[in-house]
Write a protein that holds these residues in place. Structure first.
Motif, PDB file in Angstrom:
ATOM      1  N   VAL A 196      -2.484  -1.623   0.900  1.00 44.56           N
ATOM      2  CA  VAL A 196      -3.322  -0.992   1.927  1.00 44.56           C
ATOM      3  C   VAL A 196      -2.695   0.328   2.375  1.00 44.56           C
ATOM      4  O   VAL A 196      -3.394   1.338   2.559  1.00 44.56           O
ATOM      5  CB  VAL A 196      -3.513  -1.942   3.120  1.00 44.56           C
ATOM      6  N   HIS A 200      -4.300   4.046   2.469  1.00 44.64           N
ATOM      7  CA  HIS A 200      -4.346   4.821   3.712  1.00 44.64           C
ATOM      8  C   HIS A 200      -3.746   6.204   3.502  1.00 44.64           C
ATOM      9  O   HIS A 200      -4.241   7.203   4.047  1.00 44.64           O
ATOM     10  CB  HIS A 200      -3.577   4.086   4.812  1.00 44.64           C
ATOM     11  N   LEU A 205     -10.019   3.926   3.514  1.00 43.67           N
ATOM     12  CA  LEU A 205      -9.954   2.665   4.234  1.00 43.67           C
ATOM     13  C   LEU A 205     -10.626   1.575   3.414  1.00 43.67           C
ATOM     14  O   LEU A 205     -11.452   1.843   2.551  1.00 43.67           O
ATOM     15  CB  LEU A 205     -10.661   2.783   5.589  1.00 43.67           C
ATOM     16  N   HIS A 206     -10.272   0.298   3.711  1.00 40.80           N
ATOM     17  CA  HIS A 206     -10.936  -0.815   3.031  1.00 40.80           C
ATOM     18  C   HIS A 206     -12.153  -1.262   3.815  1.00 40.80           C
ATOM     19  O   HIS A 206     -13.243  -1.386   3.294  1.00 40.80           O
ATOM     20  CB  HIS A 206      -9.971  -1.976   2.837  1.00 40.80           C
ATOM     21  N   ARG A 207     -11.976  -1.541   5.099  1.00 44.96           N
ATOM     22  CA  ARG A 207     -13.030  -1.920   6.047  1.00 44.96           C
ATOM     23  C   ARG A 207     -13.554  -3.349   5.865  1.00 44.96           C
ATOM     24  O   ARG A 207     -14.388  -3.784   6.629  1.00 44.96           O
ATOM     25  CB  ARG A 207     -14.229  -0.959   5.977  1.00 44.96           C
ATOM     26  N   LEU A 209     -11.312  -6.279   4.692  1.00 44.58           N
ATOM     27  CA  LEU A 209     -10.191  -7.106   4.228  1.00 44.58           C
ATOM     28  C   LEU A 209     -10.420  -8.552   4.639  1.00 44.58           C
ATOM     29  O   LEU A 209     -10.667  -8.848   5.810  1.00 44.58           O
ATOM     30  CB  LEU A 209      -8.876  -6.579   4.826  1.00 44.58           C
ATOM     31  N   THR A 273      -7.632   3.859  10.467  1.00 43.59           N
ATOM     32  CA  THR A 273      -6.656   3.006   9.792  1.00 43.59           C
ATOM     33  C   THR A 273      -6.324   1.786  10.647  1.00 43.59           C
ATOM     34  O   THR A 273      -5.992   0.722  10.116  1.00 43.59           O
ATOM     35  CB  THR A 273      -5.375   3.799   9.492  1.00 43.59           C
ATOM     36  N   ASP A 276      -8.392  -1.366   9.751  1.00 45.34           N
ATOM     37  CA  ASP A 276      -7.818  -2.211   8.703  1.00 45.34           C
ATOM     38  C   ASP A 276      -6.645  -3.017   9.232  1.00 45.34           C
ATOM     39  O   ASP A 276      -6.424  -4.158   8.818  1.00 45.34           O
ATOM     40  CB  ASP A 276      -7.357  -1.350   7.529  1.00 45.34           C
TER      41      ASP A 276
END
Length: 892
Positions: A196, A200, A205-207, A209, A273, A276
């Motif tokens: 992650v 970053h 971003l993953h958004r 997880l 960030t 996440d």
């Protein structure tokens, strides 16, 4: 209802919903008496809430309720070809789409991939090209714990993603099955944080997880899935604002999984960030306690969403005892104290109170594993001493007797320790301040602004932080590196705003922070890359300011640091790519200054490095680098064309076309690939035209016109493509005229009107850039059968004077020199050798080319014009004439 109005209504609506019938009516009447409009809006909201409660609308999945379009016929069938991949079997189905295994169908490599089909309704229509390009950007994520996004595209209206296939278990299931203890789970979780953190650092971003997106292979290797898909969805929604957002955005807000959503996601506020980090905190809580932090006491979906925003979870160690699996319950004592504090900080409701990013969370977990003080709690003397004793218990026991003997010195030692601790706390606070600023600059804000071209909004932040970032002699090497990166972003922002003088200060400060070699081997790549970025942007500033020696020096510095990076890490292909870019910049500068031999050498080196980098990539990741390679080949071919090496230029352009065409066929709806292929056809057409083969040139130029017409139809706002289409149409008209098939006078007039419109829209700078195109139109107009001789001469002389004025301002500009040379050749050709004015024309042309002597025996057009002027009757031959004639003959 807009967002601001909802923020005003929401607390009042919550207050009313908490009241029973009579009290609610009384409070609503009081609010309506103060503000009738407000009271009416609240009544409508309460009525809507009552209707929704009766229909149980929250019990059905939101995506299903939206009736999002299913895939079209022929998609998602066994054996179906999706690009170069052949579908095998479905392995998953969810609200966002389905997942299939697939293999490469063209034999380029062996192995399986996962193809994820996304519901077509999640995307706006007609933007397949942007979606595919964003997929290519996300495919650059390269980390051992991230399942690679290999490709993205749209086929028959169906968006799809091609991902690395991972055979593994969800993270929580793997921990339970292998009966991992607390420390083992934390160490495994650190691999998740490393992945992650890597994303970053690249502004992604993953958004979303959650355990199902984090698999662990049988070998114990963590793999994160679906990185960047939320970015694709969000950017797609942003791209359609003003023209109607996607169904999902309009009706259900941003996509997320409620069990792992942060409060700001539920409230539809800006994600960062820290968003996440919240999901990571939920994951860690789940791994270490076996329970979810906010769902223990909730039943309905509405209660769950409300608990995310309001409910403070019970302590991690307490949850582990009550609801944890047997392994974590037996070790719950180890969770007390620091792990309780770390997880609680990650789960703070306010993003500003959480860890700023995944790396900060990882740092505290590493400290916990090493029995060191964590950053998430005050460093009291007793706490620090306790951590020290735990790390060095035997040494402390052995030294206890000595401590007793030195008890008399304890008072002085404690006082000194207090002072040292205060200084350390102040230094730590300053470091945290710098870190928060850097994360803000390089992370969340830059991520939102860069894709929409609004980086200039960072300028005010950069101005306020500039002196802080640049001045701290106590900063460590790592802190200097991070500060230099932020300063470079500030410089880039100011360059985009064309505030060139202001851009110099942060860029020079960044270079000062990064002077010398990397302080340690582990920082080589990051250090050299940051050095190169600062040097590049400084060179770009100097180039725009027309300070060519300073620009040359900065681009040379960029080449030097990139070469040292590759020398230290010869297997690092990112270093090879950066060095290729440095050579390309030097080549472009040499080309514009008429140093075509130097340009040839620089572009040749750039091409060799790009080929080296391409060999290290599999087929799914070659599209972007292939475009870069074709770009350098195009520049090399242009250099060869200007030098009069027509056969070599045709081979080089043909080589670039051979690279581009297969990739373009894979992206038939992508305007950028159409543009790339069109420009190569145009260069081939111009080479054939210059070589004296207008019939052959027509085919390439017409192909370029067709491709550019298609590209501009896909993106009607792209002014660059529109200009290139006009220039290509001018070349095509010239090829027709010279082949004996001139266009009509009306067509010429229409081309001139479009050219003048472009010049007027761009002001003086655009008029100067378009002078070579105006010269081409003037030559075409003068040679057209319908043009009167006096009108032709008038246009030629007007354009010639503009070019002479332009060369006075920019004597090093080879494009202007070539345009004037071609125009003078047309003037000479129109003047009969027997005419009384012929000697005057010869003298005027010779005056022009004498001012361009730097391009003699370098540029074919300038050299040919000089020789033609020297050949005028009655002129004393120049001693250099024979050498010039031999040079031109060698070009054929």
């Amino acid at each position: 209802m807009d967002k601001a109005r909802w923020l005003a209504l929401s607390p009042l609506l919550d207050e009313l919903l908490d009241l029973d019938g009579p009290a609610r009516a009384e409070r609503l009447a009081a609010l309506a008496a103060q503000d009738p409009a407000l009271g009416e809006e609240l009544r409508r909201c309460l009525a809507a809430e009552g209707e929704a409660g009766q229909s149980d609308f929250l019990e059905a999945p939101a995506v299903a309720a939206l009736n999002i379009a299913a895939p079209g016929p022929g998609i998602e069938q066994e054996g179906q070809l999706i690009g170069p991949y052949r579908l095998e079997r479905p392995i998953g189905q969810g609200g966002m789409g389905s997942v299939w295994t697939a293999t490469r169908a063209d034999g380029r490599f062996e192995g399986r991939v996962a193809v994820k089909f996304l519901k077509a309704g999640l995307f706006a229509a007609g933007d397949a090209g942007r979606f595919a390009r964003e997929g290519q950007i996300l495919a650059r994520l390269s980390h051992p714990h991230i399942a690679r996004l290999l490709d993205a595209g749209v086929q028959e209206g169906q968006p799809y993603l091609v991902l690395e296939f991972v055979d593994g278990q969800p993270l929580d299931a793997y921990c339970r099955q292998h009966r991992l203890g607390i420390e083992a789970r934390v160490r495994l979780f650190l691999d998740v944080l490393a992945a992650v953190g890597h994303a970053h650092a690249r502004l992604i971003l993953h958004r979303d997880l959650k355990p199902s997106n984090i698999l662990v292979t049988p070998q114990g290797e963590v793999k994160l899935l679906d990185f960047g898909i939320a970015k694709l969805l969000q950017d797609e929604a942003q791209a359609t604002e003003g023209a109607g957002a996607t169904e999902l955005t309009r009706h259900a807000g941003n996509a997320y999984t409620p069990q792992f959503a942060a409060p700001e996601q539920v409230q539809q506020a800006d994600v960062t960030t820290a968003t996440d980090v919240y999901a990571l905190g939920v994951l860690l809580y789940l791994l270490l306690s076996g329970a979810h932090p906010t769902q223990a006491d909730t039943q309905t979906q509405l209660d769950r969403l409300k608990s995310i925003v309001e409910h403070v979870p019970r302590a991690l160690s307490e949850a582990a005892v009550r609801q944890g699996d047997p392994i974590t319950a037996s070790q719950a004592r180890a969770l007390r104290g620091d792990l309780d504090t770390i997880v609680a900080k990650a789960l703070k409701k306010a993003p500003s109170e959480r860890y700023a990013n995944a790396q900060a969370l990882a740092d505290d977990l590493q400290r916990w594993l090493a029995h060191e003080p964590i950053a998430a709690r005050p460093d009291s003397r007793l706490y620090v001493l306790g951590r020290f004793v735990r790390r060095h218990r035997w040494a402390v026991a052995a030294g206890s007797a000595a401590v007793v003997a030195l008890l008399g010195l304890t008072g002085v030692s404690v006082l000194q320790a207090q002072r040292a601790q205060q200084a350390e706390v102040q230094a730590e606070a300053r470091r945290h301040q710098a870190e928060d600023l850097l994360v803000y600059m390089l992370g969340e804000f830059a991520e939102k602004l860069r894709p929409i071209g609004r980086l200039e909004l960072l300028d005010s932040v950069g101005s306020k932080s500039l002196s802080f970032l640049a001045d701290d002699p106590r900063a460590s090497a790592t802190e200097r590196l991070q500060r230099a990166k932020a300063l470079t972003v500030i410089g880039e922002v100011r360059v985009t705003r064309r505030d060139l003088d202001a851009a110099l200060e942060p860029l020079r400060a960044a270079r000062a922070l990064l002077q010398g070699d990397p302080p340690e081997a582990a920082q080589t790549a990051a250090w050299r890359k940051a050095q190169g970025a600062a040097a590049f942007w400084l060179g770009h500033v100097m180039l725009l300011k027309r300070d060519l020696p300073a620009a040359q020096q900065s681009f040379e510095d960029y080449r030097v640091v990139s070469a040292r990076w590759l020398e230290a890490l010869p297997q690092d292909m990112e270093a090879a790519v950066e060095l290729s870019y440095a050579y390309a910049n030097l080549g472009s500068m040499a080309m514009d200054a008429g140093r075509l031999t130097d340009a040839d050498g620089a572009f040749t080196r750039s091409i060799a490095l790009k080929r080296q980098a391409l060999q290290a990539l599999d087929g799914a990741r070659r599209d972007g680098p292939t475009a870069e390679l074709a770009n350098s080949l195009s520049y090399l071919g242009t250099t060869q064309l200007w030098r009069g090496e027509f056969s070599a230029a045709l081979r080089t352009f043909g080589e670039a076309l051979a690279e581009i065409a297969p990739v373009r066929e894979k992206h038939p709806g992508d305007g950028l690939w159409l543009f790339r292929e069109a420009m190569l056809h145009r260069w081939m057409g111009e080479t054939l035209l210059t070589q004296g083969h207008p019939e052959n040139a027509q085919a390439d130029l017409q192909a370029a016109v067709a491709l550019l017409t298609k590209a501009t139809a896909l993106d009607a706002t792209n002014k660059t493509w529109q200009i290139d289409l006009l220039v290509t149409e001018l070349m095509a008209q010239e090829a027709r005229l010279r082949a004996g098939h001139p266009g009509t006078a009306a067509e010429l007039a229409a081309l001139r009107a479009r050219l003048e419109q472009i010049e007027q829209a761009g002001g003086q700078p655009q008029q100067l850039r378009r002078l070579p195109d105006r010269a081409r139109w003037a030559r075409l107009h003068a040679a057209h059968p319908s043009t009167r001789p006096d009108a032709a001469d008038a246009v030629l002389q007007e354009t010639r004077q503009r070019l002479r004025d332009g060369l006075k301002a920019r004597p090093e500009d080879e494009r202007l020199a070539r345009a004037l040379a071609w125009l003078d050749q047309a003037w000479l050709a129109r003047t009969p050798a027997t005419a009384a004015a012929y000697r005057d024309v010869c003298d005027a042309v010779l005056t022009d080319v004498s001012g361009m002597r730097a391009f003699l025996r370098t540029d074919q057009a300038v050299t040919a014009t000089w020789l033609a002027a020297q050949s005028c009757p009655g002129r004393e031959p120049d001693p250099e004439t024979a050498q010039v004639r031999d040079w031109l003959a060698s070009r054929r």
